[in-house]
Motif scaffolding. Structure first.
Motif, mmCIF file in Angstrom:
data_model
loop_
_atom_site.group_PDB
_atom_site.id
_atom_site.type_symbol
_atom_site.label_atom_id
_atom_site.label_comp_id
_atom_site.label_asym_id
_atom_site.label_seq_id
_atom_site.Cartn_x
_atom_site.Cartn_y
_atom_site.Cartn_z
ATOM 1 N N VAL A 19 0.839 -1.195 0.000
ATOM 2 C CA VAL A 19 0.000 0.000 0.000
ATOM 3 C C VAL A 19 0.877 1.249 0.000
ATOM 4 C CG1 VAL A 19 -1.576 1.392 1.416
ATOM 5 C CG2 VAL A 19 -2.052 -1.031 1.037
ATOM 6 N N GLY A 20 1.924 1.233 0.823
ATOM 7 C CA GLY A 20 2.843 2.360 0.865
ATOM 8 C C GLY A 20 3.462 2.644 -0.488
ATOM 9 N N GLU A 21 3.851 1.591 -1.202
ATOM 10 C CA GLU A 21 4.422 1.761 -2.538
ATOM 11 C C GLU A 21 3.425 2.426 -3.479
ATOM 12 O OE1 GLU A 21 5.678 -1.965 -4.053
ATOM 13 O OE2 GLU A 21 7.179 -2.316 -2.485
ATOM 14 N N LEU A 22 2.176 2.012 -3.404
ATOM 15 C CA LEU A 22 1.169 2.522 -4.339
ATOM 16 C C LEU A 22 0.845 3.993 -4.118
ATOM 17 C CD1 LEU A 22 -1.384 -0.448 -4.470
ATOM 18 C CD2 LEU A 22 0.325 0.181 -6.186
ATOM 19 N N ILE A 23 0.954 4.461 -2.887
ATOM 20 C CA ILE A 23 0.577 5.854 -2.608
ATOM 21 C C ILE A 23 1.785 6.731 -2.293
ATOM 22 C CG2 ILE A 23 -1.724 5.180 -1.821
ATOM 23 C CD1 ILE A 23 -0.762 5.577 1.051
ATOM 24 N N GLY A 24 2.987 6.164 -2.368
ATOM 25 C CA GLY A 24 4.189 6.952 -2.143
ATOM 26 C C GLY A 24 4.417 7.322 -0.693
ATOM 27 N N ARG A 64 -14.465 11.247 19.915
ATOM 28 C CA ARG A 64 -14.537 11.524 21.348
ATOM 29 C C ARG A 64 -13.462 12.496 21.830
ATOM 30 N NH1 ARG A 64 -16.340 5.714 24.018
ATOM 31 N NH2 ARG A 64 -18.179 5.445 22.702
ATOM 32 N N SER A 65 -12.737 13.055 20.909
ATOM 33 C CA SER A 65 -11.692 14.008 21.271
ATOM 34 C C SER A 65 -12.175 15.428 21.008
ATOM 35 C CB SER A 65 -10.428 13.742 20.453
ATOM 36 O OG SER A 65 -9.484 14.772 20.628
ATOM 37 N N PRO A 66 -11.935 16.365 21.932
ATOM 38 C CA PRO A 66 -12.307 17.753 21.682
ATOM 39 C C PRO A 66 -11.509 18.366 20.533
ATOM 40 C CG PRO A 66 -10.997 17.566 23.679
ATOM 41 C CD PRO A 66 -11.330 16.177 23.257
ATOM 42 N N SER A 67 -10.342 17.783 20.254
ATOM 43 C CA SER A 67 -9.518 18.237 19.132
ATOM 44 C C SER A 67 -9.113 17.018 18.309
ATOM 45 C CB SER A 67 -8.268 18.975 19.640
ATOM 46 O OG SER A 67 -8.613 20.094 20.415
ATOM 47 N N PRO A 68 -9.986 16.556 17.418
ATOM 48 C CA PRO A 68 -9.706 15.330 16.649
ATOM 49 C C PRO A 68 -8.386 15.411 15.900
ATOM 50 C CG PRO A 68 -11.984 15.999 16.369
ATOM 51 C CD PRO A 68 -11.295 17.130 17.081
ATOM 52 N N THR A 69 -7.622 14.326 15.956
ATOM 53 C CA THR A 69 -6.337 14.297 15.251
ATOM 54 C C THR A 69 -6.403 13.470 13.971
ATOM 55 O OG1 THR A 69 -5.616 12.402 16.596
ATOM 56 C CG2 THR A 69 -5.020 14.617 17.370
ATOM 57 N N VAL A 70 -7.518 12.758 13.763
ATOM 58 C CA VAL A 70 -7.666 11.979 12.537
ATOM 59 C C VAL A 70 -9.067 12.164 11.978
ATOM 60 C CG1 VAL A 70 -6.024 10.204 13.316
ATOM 61 C CG2 VAL A 70 -8.495 9.850 13.671
ATOM 62 N N ARG A 71 -9.195 11.826 10.704
ATOM 63 C CA ARG A 71 -10.512 11.690 10.095
ATOM 64 C C ARG A 71 -10.486 10.412 9.256
ATOM 65 N NH1 ARG A 71 -7.997 15.827 7.041
ATOM 66 N NH2 ARG A 71 -8.050 15.477 4.774
ATOM 67 N N LEU A 72 -11.654 9.963 8.873
ATOM 68 C CA LEU A 72 -11.751 8.712 8.138
ATOM 69 C C LEU A 72 -11.142 8.857 6.750
ATOM 70 C CD1 LEU A 72 -13.026 5.910 8.779
ATOM 71 C CD2 LEU A 72 -14.989 6.647 7.412
ATOM 72 N N GLY A 73 -10.345 7.850 6.360
ATOM 73 C CA GLY A 73 -9.758 7.856 5.026
ATOM 74 C C GLY A 73 -10.723 7.384 3.955
ATOM 75 N N ASP A 211 -8.136 12.777 -0.812
ATOM 76 C CA ASP A 211 -9.049 12.266 -1.842
ATOM 77 C C ASP A 211 -8.300 11.473 -2.904
ATOM 78 O OD1 ASP A 211 -11.267 13.323 -0.607
ATOM 79 O OD2 ASP A 211 -11.345 15.125 -1.872
ATOM 80 N N ARG A 212 -7.108 11.937 -3.286
ATOM 81 C CA ARG A 212 -6.324 11.217 -4.293
ATOM 82 C C ARG A 212 -5.874 9.857 -3.753
ATOM 83 N NH1 ARG A 212 -4.101 16.429 -5.171
ATOM 84 N NH2 ARG A 212 -2.176 15.915 -4.058
ATOM 85 N N ILE A 213 -5.488 9.811 -2.488
ATOM 86 C CA ILE A 213 -5.085 8.543 -1.877
ATOM 87 C C ILE A 213 -6.270 7.581 -1.846
ATOM 88 C CG2 ILE A 213 -4.391 7.477 0.307
ATOM 89 C CD1 ILE A 213 -2.750 10.057 0.820
ATOM 90 N N LEU A 217 -6.397 3.951 -3.870
ATOM 91 C CA LEU A 217 -6.547 2.653 -3.208
ATOM 92 C C LEU A 217 -7.832 1.945 -3.629
ATOM 93 C CD1 LEU A 217 -5.235 3.443 0.385
ATOM 94 C CD2 LEU A 217 -4.070 2.228 -1.473
ATOM 95 N N LEU A 218 -8.898 2.694 -3.804
ATOM 96 C CA LEU A 218 -10.156 2.060 -4.212
ATOM 97 C C LEU A 218 -10.060 1.454 -5.608
ATOM 98 C CD1 LEU A 218 -12.804 4.579 -2.816
ATOM 99 C CD2 LEU A 218 -12.211 2.315 -1.927
#
Length: 252
Positions: A19-24, A64-73, A211-213, A217-218
């Protein structure tokens, strides 16, 4: 870019490296737990731009975090398991050592049950949720033994060191196809189905890049076919936040 996976050794390293190879992206692994917590969060301090984590971590870091550090890919995999009907779902499989008279979850009282780690959905929280639904206090009804990994849990049950364990159904099915000892373990119940582990992206990652990633992958199931097959998976599909609503209801 840096991609971290918390799902090795349950899933093969080669899958995430490809996966890493495919998305750099450069790939690194944390094999100590199923996902980061609020104390040691690589998405907060810049060590990771993307990650494959247990959905419990996604909920904690985003919902559940007041300051989210991630979002769904927006990308998840589909297990090679007739029980999920071609959907991005999986189970916590309750496996029992041969000869033990456990036919269902309610028979576990007083037994030592192997769990993956405290973060794990299929290897911990699925069991706690199922026990609570049936009127049992998980911390009193059974002895929870954290083994540190699904493969380790399977080893300990097949060796007779543990009475039973709850494990990722994808890991169990894949290993049972090549390991007779695991194939001989009886599945007393399948807990779930639950949404599979998601790809997450750092909250500050450029949306256009994310969005490009996602699109890359899809469209990469055929390119990833050998690695997906070795991991017990059939392909990658799109998911949205609603897919993980059931996990939000858990008392994590």
């Amino acid at each position: 870019m840096r991609l971290v996976s918390y799902l090795v050794p349950g899933f093969p390293r080669e899958l995430f490296e490809r996966v890493g190879e495919l998305i750099g992206a450069d790939v690194w692994f944390d094999e100590e737990r199923s996902g980061p917590d609020l104390v040691d969060d690589p998405f907060a301090d810049g060590r990771a731009d993307l990650g494959w984590v247990c959905s419990t971590s996604y909920v904690q870091l985003n919902r559940r975090s007041p300051s989210p550090t991630v979002r769904l890919g927006g990308v998840a995999w589909v297990p090679d398991d007739p029980g999920v009907g071609g959907r991005p779902h999986y189970f916590g499989d309750l496996v029992v050592r041969p000869g033990l008279d456990i036919g269902r979850l309610d028979d576990l009282g007083g037994h030592a049950i192997g769990c993956n780690d405290p973060v794990s959905l299929s290897g911990h929280h699925a069991l706690r949720a199922a026990l609570r639904e049936r009127g049992h206090d998980p911390d009193r009804f059974v002895e929870l033994v954290f083994t540190g990994g699904h493969h380790r849990s399977l080893d300990l049950v097949s060796q007779g060191s543990l009475d039973a364990a709850v494990v990722d159904s994808v890991v169990r099915l894949t290993r049972s196809r090549s390991d007779p000892a695991v194939a001989d373990l009886r599945v007393a119940e399948r807990l779930g189905p639950w949404p599979v582990q998601p790809l997450v992206v750092a909250a500050d990652l450029d949306p256009a890049l994310a969005d490009r990633i996602r699109s890359r992958l899809l469209g990469a199931t055929s390119e990833l076919a050998p690695e997906l097959r070795a991991a017990g998976l059939t392909g990658l599909v799109a998911v949205d936040d609603g897919h993980y609503a059931a996990v939000e209801q858990l008392p994590l």
